[in-house]
Design an enzyme around this catalytic site. Structure first.
Site, PDB file in Angstrom:
ATOM      1  N   ASP A 135      77.627 110.814  15.169  1.00 22.87           N
ATOM      2  CA  ASP A 135      76.570 109.986  15.743  1.00 22.87           C
ATOM      3  C   ASP A 135      75.792 110.694  16.846  1.00 22.87           C
ATOM      4  O   ASP A 135      76.158 111.798  17.274  1.00 22.87           O
ATOM      5  CB  ASP A 135      77.188 108.673  16.274  1.00 22.87           C
ATOM      6  CG  ASP A 135      78.460 108.912  17.095  1.00 22.87           C
ATOM      7  OD1 ASP A 135      78.731 110.077  17.453  1.00 22.87           O
ATOM      8  OD2 ASP A 135      79.169 107.950  17.375  1.00 22.87           O
ATOM      9  N   GLU A 179      79.623  99.229  15.180  1.00 20.90           N
ATOM     10  CA  GLU A 179      80.095  98.148  16.040  1.00 20.90           C
ATOM     11  C   GLU A 179      80.729  97.036  15.205  1.00 20.90           C
ATOM     12  O   GLU A 179      80.508  96.969  13.988  1.00 20.90           O
ATOM     13  CB  GLU A 179      78.918  97.594  16.853  1.00 20.90           C
ATOM     14  CG  GLU A 179      78.295  98.599  17.827  1.00 20.90           C
ATOM     15  CD  GLU A 179      79.126  98.827  19.093  1.00 20.90           C
ATOM     16  OE1 GLU A 179      80.342  98.556  19.086  1.00 20.90           O
ATOM     17  OE2 GLU A 179      78.551  99.295  20.090  1.00 20.90           O
TER      18      GLU A 179
HETATM   19  C1  GLP Z   1      81.740 106.618  21.672  1.00 21.41           C
HETATM   20  C2  GLP Z   1      81.604 107.431  20.394  1.00 21.41           C
HETATM   21  C3  GLP Z   1      82.795 107.263  19.504  1.00 21.41           C
HETATM   22  C4  GLP Z   1      84.057 107.461  20.321  1.00 21.41           C
HETATM   23  C5  GLP Z   1      84.132 106.430  21.404  1.00 21.41           C
HETATM   24  C6  GLP Z   1      85.400 106.529  22.233  1.00 21.41           C
HETATM   25  O1  GLP Z   1      81.330 105.327  21.521  1.00 21.41           O
HETATM   26  N1  GLP Z   1      80.442 107.109  19.670  1.00 21.41           N
HETATM   27  O2  GLP Z   1      82.726 108.177  18.437  1.00 21.41           O
HETATM   28  O3  GLP Z   1      85.168 107.376  19.481  1.00 21.41           O
HETATM   29  O4  GLP Z   1      83.028 106.618  22.243  1.00 21.41           O
HETATM   30  O5  GLP Z   1      85.216 107.422  23.286  1.00 21.41           O
HETATM   31  P1  GLP Z   1      86.376 108.028  24.147  1.00 21.41           P
HETATM   32  O6  GLP Z   1      87.055 109.032  23.276  1.00 21.41           O
HETATM   33  O7  GLP Z   1      85.695 108.678  25.316  1.00 21.41           O
HETATM   34  O8  GLP Z   1      87.263 106.922  24.544  1.00 21.41           O
END
Ligand code: GLP
Length: 302
Positions: A128, A202
């Site tokens: 993304d 989402e």
């Molecule tokens: C964002 C990304 C996701 C990721 C999520 C969790 O929203 N788009 O791909 O998995 O954050 O992030 P973190 O690993 O910092 O908890």
């Protein structure tokens, strides 16, 4: 049959039939009834067994690995990725951003520096990107990948792909979908949001959706504010993301999670219950192998 008949008629001393047929002994009826009931019960038990087996078998492709801590989780994930690259130097990887995979990327950088693996022929596709955030902004996923992985390994940058968050949205979506259509991802790395989102899919996103634009949920915006000086107004409100269909199209998936704030998401993915409002539960219907690699805190609700 003859034996049966004998029991059903009255006979005189010489064995001649003297009377009317007598009624079947109630005992016999009892037996038949009992046998039928027993067979029905056995049938129900066997059927229930098959249903339970099928339900659990749906999850047999998911391997849960509970690591001591974040570092061990990162090492275990990196080892699986490295093994794939050793077997297939042309591997196509699906990559994720966020704090979760940073340790794994560090391990991979180390393995590349030690010449254990080479990324020269590896192709990558990221999940993304934020929409309308400059590609070179410090918090763009383009910058993230360059800083945390690409600049530190021998990868050919032309083989790295990140969805475009700037310009014609429709065209960006279509182009990325086409690219994924022509390149089957061998191994997709995933983190998970607190609300169970994967990529930027989402809650409520249909599982058959491909690449698409998305309005980020408030929870996600709040969570990501830590990367934007804790200022919600600075967090982009939209993103472009691979859909759950694209994620499920990959051969193998590694889902990683650490910390107690991910414990619910991990409980859901291991729950045997597929729920469109918890996108990560889609991994239960993946056709290939899924590794769920978590630290003890993320596994605390299992
Ligand atoms: C964002 C990304 C996701 C990721 C999520 C969790 O929203 N788009 O791909 O998995 O954050 O992030 P973190 O690993 O910092 O908890």
């Amino acid at each position: 049959m003859k034996e049966n008949e004998k029991e059903l008629v009255d006979l005189d001393e010489e064995g001649n039939v003297t009377g009317e047929k007598i009624e079947k002994k109630p005992k016999k009826n009892d037996y038949t009834f009992k046998i039928i009931v027993t067979l029905i019960i056995i049938g129900i038990i066997v059927l229930a067994g098959i249903l339970v087996y099928k339900q659990y078998n749906k999850m047999s492709h998911i391997e849960l690995i509970v690591a001591e801590d974040y570092d061990e989780m990162s090492r275990k994930a990196a080892n699986i990725i490295a093994d794939l690259i050793k077997k297939n130097p042309n591997a196509i990887l699906g990559l994720a951003t966020g704090s979760t995979p940073v340790g794994t990327y560090n391990e991979l950088i180390q393995k590349n520096k030690n010449k254990e693996i080479s990324f020269q022929n590896v192709t990558t596709f990221n999940l993304d990107e934020y929409i309308d955030l400059d590609k070179n902004h410090p918090q763009s996923y383009y910058t993230f990948m360059y800083e945390h992985l690409f600049k530190n390994i021998d990868i050919n940058l032309a083989k790295t792909h990140i969805p475009k968050g700037q310009g014609d949205s429709k065209l960006n979506v279509q182009n990325y979908e086409n690219l994924l259509h022509n390149n089957k991802i061998n191994l997709q790395i995933l983190g998970v949001g607190r609300n169970g989102h994967i990529g930027f899919n989402e809650p409520g996103t249909p599982f058959d959706m491909g690449v698409h634009d998305v309005e980020l949920h408030n929870k996600t915006i709040k969570d990501n504010a830590r990367f934007f000086e804790n200022d919600i107004s600075k967090v982009p409100k939209k993103a472009i993301t691979m859909g759950i269909r694209n994620i499920l199209d990959s051969e193998t998936i590694i889902l990683m999670a650490n910390g107690t704030n991910k414990a619910d998401a991990i409980k859901y993915v291991m729950s045997h219950k597929v729920d469109v409002n918890i996108p990560v539960t889609a991994l239960q219907i993946h056709k290939g192998k899924v590794y769920v690699i978590v630290d003890k805190k993320a596994a605390s609700k299992l």
